[in-house]
Design a protein around this motif. Sequence first.
Motif, PDB file in Angstrom:
ATOM      1  N   PRO A  20       0.804  -1.235   0.000  1.00 35.47           N
ATOM      2  CA  PRO A  20       0.000   0.000   0.000  1.00 35.47           C
ATOM      3  C   PRO A  20       0.835   1.283   0.000  1.00 35.47           C
ATOM      4  N   ASP A  21       2.045   1.220   0.572  1.00 35.68           N
ATOM      5  CA  ASP A  21       2.881   2.426   0.605  1.00 35.68           C
ATOM      6  C   ASP A  21       3.712   2.595  -0.667  1.00 35.68           C
ATOM      7  N   GLY A  22       3.486   1.732  -1.656  1.00 34.49           N
ATOM      8  CA  GLY A  22       4.179   1.870  -2.936  1.00 34.49           C
ATOM      9  C   GLY A  22       5.436   1.036  -3.074  1.00 34.49           C
ATOM     10  N   ARG A  23       5.856   0.382  -1.997  1.00 35.56           N
ATOM     11  CA  ARG A  23       7.051  -0.461  -2.083  1.00 35.56           C
ATOM     12  C   ARG A  23       6.739  -1.739  -2.863  1.00 35.56           C
ATOM     13  N   GLU A  24       7.717  -2.172  -3.647  1.00 38.66           N
ATOM     14  CA  GLU A  24       7.550  -3.400  -4.398  1.00 38.66           C
ATOM     15  C   GLU A  24       7.673  -4.603  -3.466  1.00 38.66           C
ATOM     16  N   GLU A  59       2.862   3.208 -11.949  1.00 33.37           N
ATOM     17  CA  GLU A  59       1.412   3.308 -11.851  1.00 33.37           C
ATOM     18  C   GLU A  59       0.776   1.963 -12.195  1.00 33.37           C
ATOM     19  N   GLU A  60      -0.337   1.663 -11.548  1.00 35.26           N
ATOM     20  CA  GLU A  60      -1.059   0.431 -11.849  1.00 35.26           C
ATOM     21  C   GLU A  60      -1.800   0.571 -13.180  1.00 35.26           C
ATOM     22  N   VAL A  61      -1.525  -0.362 -14.080  1.00 34.16           N
ATOM     23  CA  VAL A  61      -2.214  -0.399 -15.363  1.00 34.16           C
ATOM     24  C   VAL A  61      -2.798  -1.789 -15.543  1.00 34.16           C
ATOM     25  N   PHE A  62      -4.116  -1.850 -15.726  1.00 32.97           N
ATOM     26  CA  PHE A  62      -4.786  -3.129 -15.936  1.00 32.97           C
ATOM     27  C   PHE A  62      -5.076  -3.296 -17.427  1.00 32.97           C
ATOM     28  N   ASP A  63      -4.406  -4.245 -18.047  1.00 33.22           N
ATOM     29  CA  ASP A  63      -4.625  -4.553 -19.444  1.00 33.22           C
ATOM     30  C   ASP A  63      -5.740  -5.579 -19.543  1.00 33.22           C
ATOM     31  N   GLU A  64      -6.895  -5.149 -20.036  1.00 30.20           N
ATOM     32  CA  GLU A  64      -8.065  -6.026 -20.109  1.00 30.20           C
ATOM     33  C   GLU A  64      -8.318  -6.715 -18.767  1.00 30.20           C
ATOM     34  N   GLY A  65      -8.244  -5.926 -17.701  1.00 28.43           N
ATOM     35  CA  GLY A  65      -8.521  -6.429 -16.361  1.00 28.43           C
ATOM     36  C   GLY A  65      -7.363  -7.128 -15.692  1.00 28.43           C
ATOM     37  N   THR A  66      -6.194  -7.149 -16.341  1.00 21.60           N
ATOM     38  CA  THR A  66      -5.041  -7.884 -15.815  1.00 21.60           C
ATOM     39  C   THR A  66      -3.909  -6.928 -15.493  1.00 21.60           C
ATOM     40  N   LEU A  67      -3.497  -6.846 -14.226  1.00 21.71           N
ATOM     41  CA  LEU A  67      -2.426  -5.926 -13.829  1.00 21.71           C
ATOM     42  C   LEU A  67      -1.110  -6.315 -14.502  1.00 21.71           C
ATOM     43  N   ASN A  68      -0.508  -5.342 -15.159  1.00 16.28           N
ATOM     44  CA  ASN A  68       0.795  -5.544 -15.820  1.00 16.28           C
ATOM     45  C   ASN A  68       0.747  -6.675 -16.857  1.00 16.28           C
ATOM     46  N   GLY A  69      -0.445  -6.904 -17.428  1.00 13.49           N
ATOM     47  CA  GLY A  69      -0.618  -8.062 -18.305  1.00 13.49           C
ATOM     48  C   GLY A  69       0.322  -8.106 -19.483  1.00 13.49           C
ATOM     49  N   ARG A  70       0.545  -6.975 -20.147  1.00  9.61           N
ATOM     50  CA  ARG A  70       1.419  -6.959 -21.321  1.00  9.61           C
ATOM     51  C   ARG A  70       2.860  -7.269 -20.944  1.00  9.61           C
ATOM     52  N   GLN A  71       3.299  -6.718 -19.797  1.00 12.44           N
ATOM     53  CA  GLN A  71       4.673  -7.002 -19.346  1.00 12.44           C
ATOM     54  C   GLN A  71       4.827  -8.473 -18.966  1.00 12.44           C
ATOM     55  N   VAL A  72       3.792  -9.039 -18.341  1.00 13.31           N
ATOM     56  CA  VAL A  72       3.840 -10.455 -17.982  1.00 13.31           C
ATOM     57  C   VAL A  72       3.930 -11.312 -19.241  1.00 13.31           C
ATOM     58  N   ALA A  73       3.199 -10.943 -20.279  1.00  9.69           N
ATOM     59  CA  ALA A  73       3.235 -11.694 -21.529  1.00  9.69           C
ATOM     60  C   ALA A  73       4.644 -11.713 -22.117  1.00  9.69           C
ATOM     61  N   THR A  74       5.287 -10.568 -22.150  1.00  7.40           N
ATOM     62  CA  THR A  74       6.653 -10.491 -22.685  1.00  7.40           C
ATOM     63  C   THR A  74       7.618 -11.320 -21.849  1.00  7.40           C
ATOM     64  N   TYR A  75       7.511 -11.173 -20.530  1.00 12.49           N
ATOM     65  CA  TYR A  75       8.391 -11.922 -19.629  1.00 12.49           C
ATOM     66  C   TYR A  75       8.157 -13.427 -19.768  1.00 12.49           C
TER      67      TYR A  75
END
Length: 302
Positions: A20-24, A59-75
Motif C-alpha cells: 500500500p505504501d508503494g514499495r515493491e 502506476e497500476e495499469v490493468f490490461d483487459e482487467g489484468t495488472l501488468n498483463g502486457r509485461q507479464v506476456a513479454t516476460y
Amino acid sequence: MNKTIQMIHAPTNLGLRKHPDGRERGCDKLPDTLEQLGLHSAIDAKVTQRISKPEHPIEEVFDEGTLNGRQVATYSVNLANVVQKVIEDDDFSLVLGGDCSVLVGSALALSRKGTYGLIHIDAHPDYYHQGNRKQAVVGGMDLAIVTGTGTKFLTNLEGRAPYIQPKHVLSIGYRESDPEQDIIEEATIAGISFCSAEQIRREGLEKTTTLIQNYMNRTNEVEGYWLHLDADVLDASIMPCVDCPESNGLTWHELEHILQTILASNLIIGMTVAILDPDLDFTQEVSRKFCNLLIKVLQGKE
C-alpha cells in the motif's frame, strides 16, 4: 532425482500488487536468497540461468482487467525460451520465482514441446479471470491462464491455448475455509481436479499419496507433468512470509511427504517455486526451513 537440475532464476513481481505504501514486493529476491542459503550447491545444480528482473511500473495499469498483463506476456515468452532449452537438454528445470506468474512462461514452454499435465500446489485456486473478477493480478489468475481461461494475450501466446488441458491438472492445498468456494466450483466444472488441505488432514498422508499416484498414472494422454509450488500452501503460523498467508494449511511434514511423492515419479520434468518473500523474513528462519525442505525433497532423501 536422476536428472541434472538446471536452476532458472525468474525474479519477477509483475504478478502482484505493490505494498500500500508503494514499495515493491520482495518475491523477486527468492532465487538469490535460496542460492545464498545453499540450495544450488546442496542439490548439485550444474547450471544457473538468470533472467533479468522486469521493471515494475510505477502506476497500476490493468490490461483487459489484468495488472501488468502486457509485461507479464513479454516476460513469459522470455522465460519459456529458457525452460524449453532445458527440456530439450533432457534436464530438470527448477524455476525460482518471483510470483506465480512464472507458471505462465513455464506452461508455454511445455505446450511447445507436447502435451503435459500440471500438479499445482497452492493455498488458492488462482482461477480469477474477467468472467468472475473485473480486475485481478496474474498471481491470482495463473491457473486459469495456463488452462485457457482469461485474457487472450496471455492465454493464447503463440496461438497455443490452452498450454495445459484442465483435465490434466491436479491442484492441491486450497482451503475449504476460503469464502470463495464458487471459484473452486467453477474450476472443477472446467475439468480441474482439486484436493484441499483439510481433505489431506482428514484422509491422511497414505490416502493422499495414493490419490496423487493414481492421478499421475491414470492417463496415457500426457508426456509428463510440471510441478508448481506456492509457499503459501503452508499454514500461516509457519509460513507468514507470503503476500497472502492462509490458516488451515499444510505442515512442513505434510508438504515434504507430498513433494517426495510427486518428485519420486519420472513423469515430473520441472518445477516452479513461488511467492516466498524474503523481505518479510527478517531472521531468515522461515526461508532457511523452506530451503532445507527443497534440498531434502530434491535430493530424494528419506
